[in-house]
Design a protein around this motif. Structure first.
Motif, PDB file in Angstrom:
ATOM      1  N   GLU A  36       0.841  -1.008   0.067  1.00  0.00           N
ATOM      2  CA  GLU A  36      -0.011  -0.061  -0.046  1.00  0.00           C
ATOM      3  C   GLU A  36       0.800   1.398   0.160  1.00  0.00           C
ATOM      4  OE1 GLU A  36      -3.229   0.048  -0.393  1.00  0.00           O
ATOM      5  OE2 GLU A  36      -3.472  -2.211  -0.035  1.00  0.00           O
ATOM      6  N   LEU A  37       0.797   1.947  -0.993  1.00  0.00           N
ATOM      7  CA  LEU A  37       1.707   3.052  -1.213  1.00  0.00           C
ATOM      8  C   LEU A  37       1.758   4.373  -0.148  1.00  0.00           C
ATOM      9  CD1 LEU A  37       2.043   3.143  -5.269  1.00  0.00           C
ATOM     10  CD2 LEU A  37       3.629   2.041  -3.262  1.00  0.00           C
ATOM     11  N   PRO A  38       2.265   4.855   0.435  1.00  0.00           N
ATOM     12  CA  PRO A  38       2.155   6.017   1.177  1.00  0.00           C
ATOM     13  C   PRO A  38       1.947   7.066   0.400  1.00  0.00           C
ATOM     14  CG  PRO A  38       4.684   5.449   1.235  1.00  0.00           C
ATOM     15  CD  PRO A  38       3.804   4.403   0.370  1.00  0.00           C
ATOM     16  N   PRO A  39       1.286   8.077   1.122  1.00  0.00           N
ATOM     17  CA  PRO A  39       1.184   9.447   0.344  1.00  0.00           C
ATOM     18  C   PRO A  39       2.153  10.357   0.263  1.00  0.00           C
ATOM     19  CG  PRO A  39      -0.032   9.425   2.361  1.00  0.00           C
ATOM     20  CD  PRO A  39       0.369   8.072   2.145  1.00  0.00           C
ATOM     21  N   GLY A  40       3.082  10.072   1.243  1.00  0.00           N
ATOM     22  CA  GLY A  40       4.424  11.137   1.153  1.00  0.00           C
ATOM     23  C   GLY A  40       5.521  10.281   1.171  1.00  0.00           C
ATOM     24  N   ALA A  41       6.869  10.855   1.487  1.00  0.00           N
ATOM     25  CA  ALA A  41       8.053  10.185   1.696  1.00  0.00           C
ATOM     26  C   ALA A  41       8.111   9.493   2.709  1.00  0.00           C
ATOM     27  CB  ALA A  41       9.279  11.248   1.432  1.00  0.00           C
ATOM     28  N   GLU A  77      12.516  21.082  -5.284  1.00  0.00           N
ATOM     29  CA  GLU A  77      11.453  21.689  -4.721  1.00  0.00           C
ATOM     30  C   GLU A  77      10.796  20.905  -3.252  1.00  0.00           C
ATOM     31  OE1 GLU A  77       6.858  23.460  -5.652  1.00  0.00           O
ATOM     32  OE2 GLU A  77       8.052  22.645  -7.273  1.00  0.00           O
ATOM     33  N   ALA A  78      11.016  19.666  -3.534  1.00  0.00           N
ATOM     34  CA  ALA A  78      10.337  18.677  -2.345  1.00  0.00           C
ATOM     35  C   ALA A  78      11.571  18.677  -1.238  1.00  0.00           C
ATOM     36  CB  ALA A  78       9.910  17.284  -2.912  1.00  0.00           C
ATOM     37  N   GLY A  79      12.495  19.274  -1.317  1.00  0.00           N
ATOM     38  CA  GLY A  79      13.512  19.364  -0.206  1.00  0.00           C
ATOM     39  C   GLY A  79      14.933  18.687  -0.748  1.00  0.00           C
ATOM     40  N   GLY A  80      15.123  18.144  -1.880  1.00  0.00           N
ATOM     41  CA  GLY A  80      16.690  17.612  -2.591  1.00  0.00           C
ATOM     42  C   GLY A  80      17.417  18.687  -2.469  1.00  0.00           C
ATOM     43  N   LEU A  81      18.758  18.414  -2.288  1.00  0.00           N
ATOM     44  CA  LEU A  81      19.917  19.409  -2.325  1.00  0.00           C
ATOM     45  C   LEU A  81      20.605  19.237  -3.570  1.00  0.00           C
ATOM     46  CD1 LEU A  81      21.007  18.433   1.402  1.00  0.00           C
ATOM     47  CD2 LEU A  81      19.323  20.359   0.827  1.00  0.00           C
ATOM     48  N   LEU A  82      20.717  20.310  -4.245  1.00  0.00           N
ATOM     49  CA  LEU A  82      21.708  20.329  -5.432  1.00  0.00           C
ATOM     50  C   LEU A  82      22.898  20.774  -5.196  1.00  0.00           C
ATOM     51  CD1 LEU A  82      22.414  20.069  -8.451  1.00  0.00           C
ATOM     52  CD2 LEU A  82      21.394  22.459  -8.726  1.00  0.00           C
ATOM     53  N   LEU A  83      23.846  19.886  -4.883  1.00  0.00           N
ATOM     54  CA  LEU A  83      25.111  20.346  -4.509  1.00  0.00           C
ATOM     55  C   LEU A  83      26.276  20.035  -5.435  1.00  0.00           C
ATOM     56  CD1 LEU A  83      24.935  18.797  -0.868  1.00  0.00           C
ATOM     57  CD2 LEU A  83      24.258  21.257  -1.575  1.00  0.00           C
ATOM     58  N   LEU A 114      12.045   9.880  -0.954  1.00  0.00           N
ATOM     59  CA  LEU A 114      11.742  11.132  -1.367  1.00  0.00           C
ATOM     60  C   LEU A 114      11.774  11.121  -2.933  1.00  0.00           C
ATOM     61  CD1 LEU A 114      10.666  14.132  -1.116  1.00  0.00           C
ATOM     62  CD2 LEU A 114      12.816  14.893  -1.338  1.00  0.00           C
ATOM     63  N   ILE A 115      12.864  10.496  -3.516  1.00  0.00           N
ATOM     64  CA  ILE A 115      13.034  10.338  -4.893  1.00  0.00           C
ATOM     65  C   ILE A 115      11.418   9.487  -5.340  1.00  0.00           C
ATOM     66  CG2 ILE A 115      13.946   8.970  -6.837  1.00  0.00           C
ATOM     67  CD1 ILE A 115      16.554   9.602  -5.307  1.00  0.00           C
ATOM     68  N   GLU A 116      11.023   8.351  -4.769  1.00  0.00           N
ATOM     69  CA  GLU A 116       9.918   7.540  -4.876  1.00  0.00           C
ATOM     70  C   GLU A 116       8.828   8.413  -5.191  1.00  0.00           C
ATOM     71  OE1 GLU A 116       9.444   3.476  -3.830  1.00  0.00           O
ATOM     72  OE2 GLU A 116      11.570   3.081  -4.403  1.00  0.00           O
ATOM     73  N   ARG A 117       8.669   9.035  -4.024  1.00  0.00           N
ATOM     74  CA  ARG A 117       7.507  10.053  -3.876  1.00  0.00           C
ATOM     75  C   ARG A 117       7.261  11.053  -5.050  1.00  0.00           C
ATOM     76  NH1 ARG A 117       7.008  15.521  -1.198  1.00  0.00           N
ATOM     77  NH2 ARG A 117       6.727  15.802  -3.494  1.00  0.00           N
ATOM     78  N   VAL A 118       8.226  11.658  -5.289  1.00  0.00           N
ATOM     79  CA  VAL A 118       8.347  12.489  -6.686  1.00  0.00           C
ATOM     80  C   VAL A 118       8.106  11.702  -7.721  1.00  0.00           C
ATOM     81  CG1 VAL A 118       9.649  14.012  -7.715  1.00  0.00           C
ATOM     82  CG2 VAL A 118       9.676  14.387  -5.608  1.00  0.00           C
ATOM     83  N   LEU A 119       8.383  10.692  -8.081  1.00  0.00           N
ATOM     84  CA  LEU A 119       8.085   9.684  -9.298  1.00  0.00           C
ATOM     85  C   LEU A 119       6.605   9.362  -9.060  1.00  0.00           C
ATOM     86  CD1 LEU A 119      11.486   7.652  -9.583  1.00  0.00           C
ATOM     87  CD2 LEU A 119      10.498   9.448 -11.041  1.00  0.00           C
ATOM     88  N   ARG A 120       6.234   8.953  -8.005  1.00  0.00           N
ATOM     89  CA  ARG A 120       4.683   8.699  -8.041  1.00  0.00           C
ATOM     90  C   ARG A 120       3.935   9.556  -8.556  1.00  0.00           C
ATOM     91  NH1 ARG A 120       6.287   5.645  -3.190  1.00  0.00           N
ATOM     92  NH2 ARG A 120       5.442   7.320  -1.837  1.00  0.00           N
ATOM     93  N   ASP A 121       4.038  10.958  -7.659  1.00  0.00           N
ATOM     94  CA  ASP A 121       3.294  12.033  -8.243  1.00  0.00           C
ATOM     95  C   ASP A 121       3.516  12.224  -9.714  1.00  0.00           C
ATOM     96  OD1 ASP A 121       2.837  12.336  -5.506  1.00  0.00           O
ATOM     97  OD2 ASP A 121       4.276  14.213  -5.278  1.00  0.00           O
ATOM     98  N   LYS A 122       4.568  12.120 -10.239  1.00  0.00           N
ATOM     99  CA  LYS A 122       4.396  12.226 -11.746  1.00  0.00           C
ATOM    100  C   LYS A 122       3.721  11.167 -12.593  1.00  0.00           C
ATOM    101  CE  LYS A 122       7.738  15.643 -11.989  1.00  0.00           C
ATOM    102  NZ  LYS A 122       7.348  17.050 -12.517  1.00  0.00           N
ATOM    103  N   VAL A 123       3.765   9.938 -12.296  1.00  0.00           N
ATOM    104  CA  VAL A 123       3.146   8.696 -12.763  1.00  0.00           C
ATOM    105  C   VAL A 123       1.577   9.054 -12.664  1.00  0.00           C
ATOM    106  CG1 VAL A 123       2.505   6.424 -12.563  1.00  0.00           C
ATOM    107  CG2 VAL A 123       4.899   7.453 -12.588  1.00  0.00           C
ATOM    108  N   ARG A 124       1.229   9.561 -11.419  1.00  0.00           N
ATOM    109  CA  ARG A 124      -0.207   9.647 -11.195  1.00  0.00           C
ATOM    110  C   ARG A 124      -0.937  10.733 -12.087  1.00  0.00           C
ATOM    111  NH1 ARG A 124       0.675   8.456  -5.035  1.00  0.00           N
ATOM    112  NH2 ARG A 124      -0.028   6.355  -5.087  1.00  0.00           N
ATOM    113  N   THR A 125      -0.155  11.645 -12.682  1.00  0.00           N
ATOM    114  CA  THR A 125      -0.463  12.474 -13.425  1.00  0.00           C
ATOM    115  C   THR A 125      -0.682  12.131 -15.033  1.00  0.00           C
ATOM    116  OG1 THR A 125       1.389  13.629 -14.376  1.00  0.00           O
ATOM    117  CG2 THR A 125       0.485  14.457 -12.425  1.00  0.00           C
TER     118      THR A 125
END
Length: 507
Positions: A36-41, A77-83, A114-125
């Motif tokens: 059961e996939l969580p809504p968040g990260a 935007e979800a919190g990832g750090l570009l370094l 977090l990576i998976e949450r962002v990908l799930r959000d993309k797929v759901r669109t």
């Protein structure tokens, strides 16, 4: 493919990327996911490795960005750090701390969840894509197993209510990971056993999550965001913890994952032994950072780290209507951070082949397998180059004793030479960055005359004491924050300001 249905087995990174490339080509895409996939990260049972550090190599960043435009921006935007690691990470190398300087490589740091949450959000669109949660795949529907026309025609699964169902499919994508049973189901249906290449170098790693102290509460020497300690190359007696590859790895939410791993050693499982092991690492800075932070998880240990490549491309008559993506076809030692990027690259290969064929016939299947093999050979060669050097490694790809001896003796010294030369030779740095990020093969790098001459030139300059960038700073002290981007005009930490890296690597 008008009226066609594709079914993806598994909703992790490989499955989500596959769904993304299938959506433009199929009227209906169904993702079957056991959890059961969580809504968040959040962590979930099907991805136990999410509790350890993960990052996407540049080749993977580009691949995911091709599948899901705006992925990087959404992750940040979800919190990832570009370094820029060379500026914002402290590296404990063989001879001490490495120098800090700018380079061409950037990374986005975040947790796997977090990576998976962002990908799930993309797929759901995506139009036509359905994710069915709580489903357990139990088998395949097939015809003509093992023959030239043999095909996978559907998937059997138990739904969330426990009822067994079958869904017909024109194409099935196996993204079930290391534990995929697809190979066994095919053998039971009449296909020959899929050959496997394997090499298990007995890697075990253990991690714990920490909340970082507020910046105002950190000591002056804590300029870095990522802390890395490579294994020692000491020949004499030393604590086994000096053999660890250790990371204090930054993620979203002002947190870090403290991870220690090794080849062939027992690793700590409990908080008290975890902290005690950190105290025995080569650099006191590592344990000091842990103790200044607040633990927010238990200690998580993983042993399932062997390299495994299921060679569907070597079957005379591979099953039509089936492709495998990610760990289901090729799983790597997680130390090398190749898994997610390799999965995304395979998904892009699938996208390219789907765009070129009107039918899912033998030509489509063979072309996909050939292109996927070429893509996977690049990370596989990198993994073998290191893991074949251990006498205790097991599998089909164990190297002869003479070769193991050479590899064990030269692998880290060669790595040290490359990183040292890269500080002063832009070509060496850019070439190594390309190999590290799967944009160039190890073979191409080591047979490149300009690259090899750059290494030799640096070794000569080093022997003559004519290098421009100092290195080998005392590992028992805090890592130095001096910026040597311009070796003639180093910038001391008091005058330095944190850098913001460009969005992508050059080239």
């Amino acid at each position: 493919m008008h009226g066609a249905t594709a079914v993806v087995l598994g909703g992790s990174v490989a499955g989500l990327c596959s769904a993304g490339v299938l959506a433009p080509h199929f009227d209906r895409v169904v993702v079957l996911e056991r959890d059961e996939l969580p809504p968040g990260a959040e962590h979930r049972r099907g991805v136990p490795q999410s509790k350890h550090p993960h990052f996407v190599l540049n080749a993977g960043r580009r691949a995911i960005g091709t599948i899901f435009p705006g992925f990087e921006e959404s992750l940040i935007e979800a919190g990832g750090l570009l370094l820029m690691p060379s500026m914002e990470a402290a590296y404990g190398e063989n001879d001490g701390w490495g120098p800090r300087k700018s380079s061409t490589m950037t990374m986005i740091y975040s947790s796997r969840v977090l990576i998976e949450r962002v990908l799930r959000d993309k797929v759901r669109t995506l139009a036509g894509v359905e994710i069915r949660e709580g489903t357990a795949v139990s088998g395949l529907a097939t015809t003509g197993g093992g023959t030239v026309t043999g095909r996978v025609t559907g998937v059997e699964y138990r739904d969330a209510g426990g009822e067994t169902r079958t869904i017909e499919a024109d194409l099935v994508v196996d993204a079930l990971g290391r534990g995929s049973s697809v190979r066994d189901w095919l053998a039971a249906a009449g296909w020959p056993s899929v050959p496997e290449k394997t090499l298990d170098a007995k890697v075990t790693y253990t991690s714990r999550w920490y909340q970082l102290p507020a910046p105002s509460e950190r000591p002056p020497g804590w300029w870095w965001k990522h802390l890395v300690l490579t294994p020692t190359q000491e020949n004499g007696p030393h604590p086994q913890e000096h053999e660890y590859l250790s990371n204090f790895f930054p993620i979203e939410g002002d947190r870090a994952i403290s991870c220690m791993g090794s080849w062939g050693l027992e690793m700590p499982r409990k908080p008290e032994t975890f902290e005690a092991a950190a105290d025995r690492l080569r650099a006191p800075t590592f344990a000091a950072a842990m103790r200044a932070s607040t633990p927010v998880s238990e200690v998580h240990l993983t042993r399932s780290t062997g390299n495994k490549w299921r060679r569907y491309d070597e079957i005379d008559h591979p099953p039509l209507g089936l492709v495998s993506i990610g760990d289901a076809v090729c799983a790597f030692n997680p130390f090398y951070a190749q898994g997610m990027s390799s999965a995304a690259r395979s998904a892009v290969v699938l996208s390219d082949v789907l765009s070129e064929y009107r039918s899912l016939d033998t030509s489509f299947t063979r072309d996909f397998l050939d292109r996927q093999r070429a893509s996977l050979e690049v990370p596989w060669m990198l993994a073998m180059a290191r893991d074949q050097g251990y006498d205790f490694a097991e599998g089909t790809e164990v190297a002869p004793a003479w070769r193991r001896k050479i590899m064990a003796k030269v692998s880290w010294p060669v790595f040290n030479a490359i990183t040292a030369a890269a500080r002063e030779d832009d070509y060496v740095e850019q070439t190594f960055t390309a190999v590290f990020n799967l944009d160039k093969s190890l073979r191409d790098m080591m047979t490149d005359p300009r690259f090899v001459s750059g290494l030799l030139r640096h070794k000569i300059r080093e022997a003559l004491g004519r290098t421009r960038v100092p290195a080998g700073f005392d590992i028992r002290s805090d890592p130095p924050g001096t910026d040597y981007s311009d070796p003639a005009n180093p910038v001391e930490p008091a005058a330095a300001t944190p850098r913001t890296a460009t969005r992508r690597t050059r080239g």
